[in-house]
Design an enzyme around this catalytic site. Structure first.
Site, PDB file in Angstrom:
ATOM      1  N   GLY A 193       0.822  -1.195   0.000  1.00 12.46           N
ATOM      2  CA  GLY A 193       0.000   0.000   0.000  1.00 12.46           C
ATOM      3  C   GLY A 193       0.862   1.254   0.000  1.00 12.46           C
ATOM      4  O   GLY A 193       2.073   1.200   0.236  1.00 12.46           O
TER       5      GLY A 193
ATOM      6  N   ASP B 275      -1.503  -7.714   7.283  1.00 12.92           N
ATOM      7  CA  ASP B 275      -2.937  -7.509   7.051  1.00 12.92           C
ATOM      8  C   ASP B 275      -3.279  -8.053   5.674  1.00 12.92           C
ATOM      9  O   ASP B 275      -2.641  -8.988   5.206  1.00 12.92           O
ATOM     10  CB  ASP B 275      -3.315  -6.038   7.229  1.00 12.92           C
ATOM     11  CG  ASP B 275      -2.727  -5.124   6.157  1.00 12.92           C
ATOM     12  OD1 ASP B 275      -1.663  -5.457   5.589  1.00 12.92           O
ATOM     13  OD2 ASP B 275      -3.320  -4.068   5.888  1.00 12.92           O
TER      14      ASP B 275
ATOM     15  N   GLY C 292       0.409  -5.339   0.642  1.00 13.03           N
ATOM     16  CA  GLY C 292      -0.804  -5.262  -0.161  1.00 13.03           C
ATOM     17  C   GLY C 292      -0.690  -5.977  -1.493  1.00 13.03           C
ATOM     18  O   GLY C 292      -1.696  -6.388  -2.074  1.00 13.03           O
TER      19      GLY C 292
ATOM     20  N   GLU D 192       5.539  -6.067   7.531  1.00 12.18           N
ATOM     21  CA  GLU D 192       4.895  -5.014   8.314  1.00 12.18           C
ATOM     22  C   GLU D 192       5.562  -4.729   9.656  1.00 12.18           C
ATOM     23  O   GLU D 192       5.533  -3.587  10.145  1.00 12.18           O
ATOM     24  CB  GLU D 192       3.419  -5.349   8.529  1.00 12.18           C
ATOM     25  CG  GLU D 192       2.542  -5.117   7.317  1.00 12.18           C
ATOM     26  CD  GLU D 192       2.676  -6.206   6.266  1.00 12.18           C
ATOM     27  OE1 GLU D 192       2.151  -6.043   5.163  1.00 12.18           O
ATOM     28  OE2 GLU D 192       3.311  -7.248   6.561  1.00 12.18           O
TER      29      GLU D 192
END
Length: 364
Positions: free
Chosen positions: A71, A150, A119, A142
């Site tokens: 992301g 996530d 992502g 992350e």
């Protein structure tokens, strides 16, 4: 015919015979996902699901560097001081996209060439036909930026062989194509030089036939040979104990185990402990339940100083010297971890996303 999405040229949609192509088109940013890109992909996937002229969907990245580096974390960095509302909305759309990909009614082919991080894993590894190459570098890094896996990453890593998913999640290690296959993040190995032929074949052949023609036997996975020390050291639910066992390991792989301990201790202590708890809980959850859990934790991370500090150190100032708070694993108490799983205001409810069944990734 190529169509530009409403957000400009950041994502392109194209029809080639029975093949519908998504091209993430931010090559200078290794195709990092923006809110506009996610909204456009989500809408287009919904439209193609009901289009009888579309037999197969393909996602690829523009440029030579990779499918998607994750992301747009700079946008998150800028949003956090203003309360993080835009980031929360972005995650809502992104996680709906991840859920839709996992239950997509048509073959969804992801070309996981080059960098496929964060992502990028979410837009690819939930698909039914996941292709890696000798250039693949994937993973969920992350914890390096004060966050936790996530986009359904906890669901995927929790189902990897033994404790290899725990190792990948806590260290944030980059994985090559064979390792991605071993972990269950991908299905097929195709040399990067053959990808244009694979894409051309998908225009008028089934995904099964096209991939079957161009897939090759993958080289051995290095991670597969590390199972003994990984399974022994990463057992249990205490991150401090894991680090101690890694440092105390004296069998084969002792140097690698010590390096893993060094890596974990360099990450955000809060992120490491929340990630471990997330992975343990994910073993008993569905993908949509994992996404809801990740969303809840994410909202708490937006209010924790480590998240913005980690982004600052890695991609804003690039000094690679984050100052974590607290600075060590011992300072993160069980009650601190538990708070990340408590309702934080908004909740992610994917039940309204449709009645398509969630299928196991990796099956055409």
């Amino acid at each position: 015919m190529t169509e530009t999405a409403p957000n400009g040229n950041e994502v392109l949609f194209e029809r080639r015979g029975g093949l519908a192509v998504i091209t993430l088109n931010r090559p200078k940013a290794v195709n990092a996902l923006t809110a506009g890109m996610v909204e456009a992909v989500l809408g287009q996937l919904a439209a193609w699901a009901d289009d009888d002229g579309v037999a197969t969907v393909l996602v690829q990245g523009a440029g030579e560097r990779g499918l998607c580096a994750g992301g747009d974390i700079v946008a998150i960095y800028q949003d956090i001081p203003h309360g993080g509302a835009r980031t929360a909305e972005f995650w809502q759309a992104e996680y709906r996209m991840n859920s839709l990909i996992a239950r997509y009614p048509k073959p969804y082919v992801a070309l996981m060439d080059g960098l496929v991080l964060g992502g990028g894993v979410g837009i690819s590894a939930h698909g039914s036909v996941r292709v890696v190459t000798e250039r693949t570098r994937t993973g969920m890094p992350e914890t390096t930026i004060g966050f936790a896996p996530d986009v359904g990453g906890t669901f995927l890593l929790a189902r990897a062989p033994g404790e290899t998913g725990t190792h990948a999640g806590l260290t944030g290690a980059h994985l090559d194509g064979p390792d991605a296959l071993y972990l269950g993040l991908a299905d097929h190995f195709v040399p990067s030089s053959e990808l244009p032929r694979l894409v051309a074949a998908l225009e008028d052949q089934s995904a099964e036939a096209a991939v079957g023609r161009w897939a090759r036997e993958a080289p051995p996975s290095a991670l597969a040979g590390r199972g003994e020390w990984i399974d022994a050291c990463y057992a249990g639910n205490d991150a401090g104990d894991i680090v101690r066992r890694l440092r105390a390991w004296r069998g084969d792989g002792a140097a690698e185990a010590a390096a893993a301990a060094d890596s974990i201790e360099a990450k955000s202590p809060t992120s490491v402990k929340v990630t471990l708890e997330s992975l343990r809980r994910a073993r008993m959850l569905t993908l949509d339940e994992c996404l809801a859990q990740e969303y809840r934790a994410g909202l708490h991370f937006l209010r924790h100083p480590d998240f913005r500090e980690g982004i600052r150190a890695q991609v804003v100032d690039k000094d690679r010297t984050p100052h974590w708070n607290p600075p060590g694993l011992g300072g993160v108490l069980p009650e601190h971890v538990s708070r990340f799983f408590e309702p934080g205001g908004r909740e992610l409810d994917l039940r309204a996303g449709g009645d398509l069944p969630v299928r196991e990734a990796g099956h055409v």
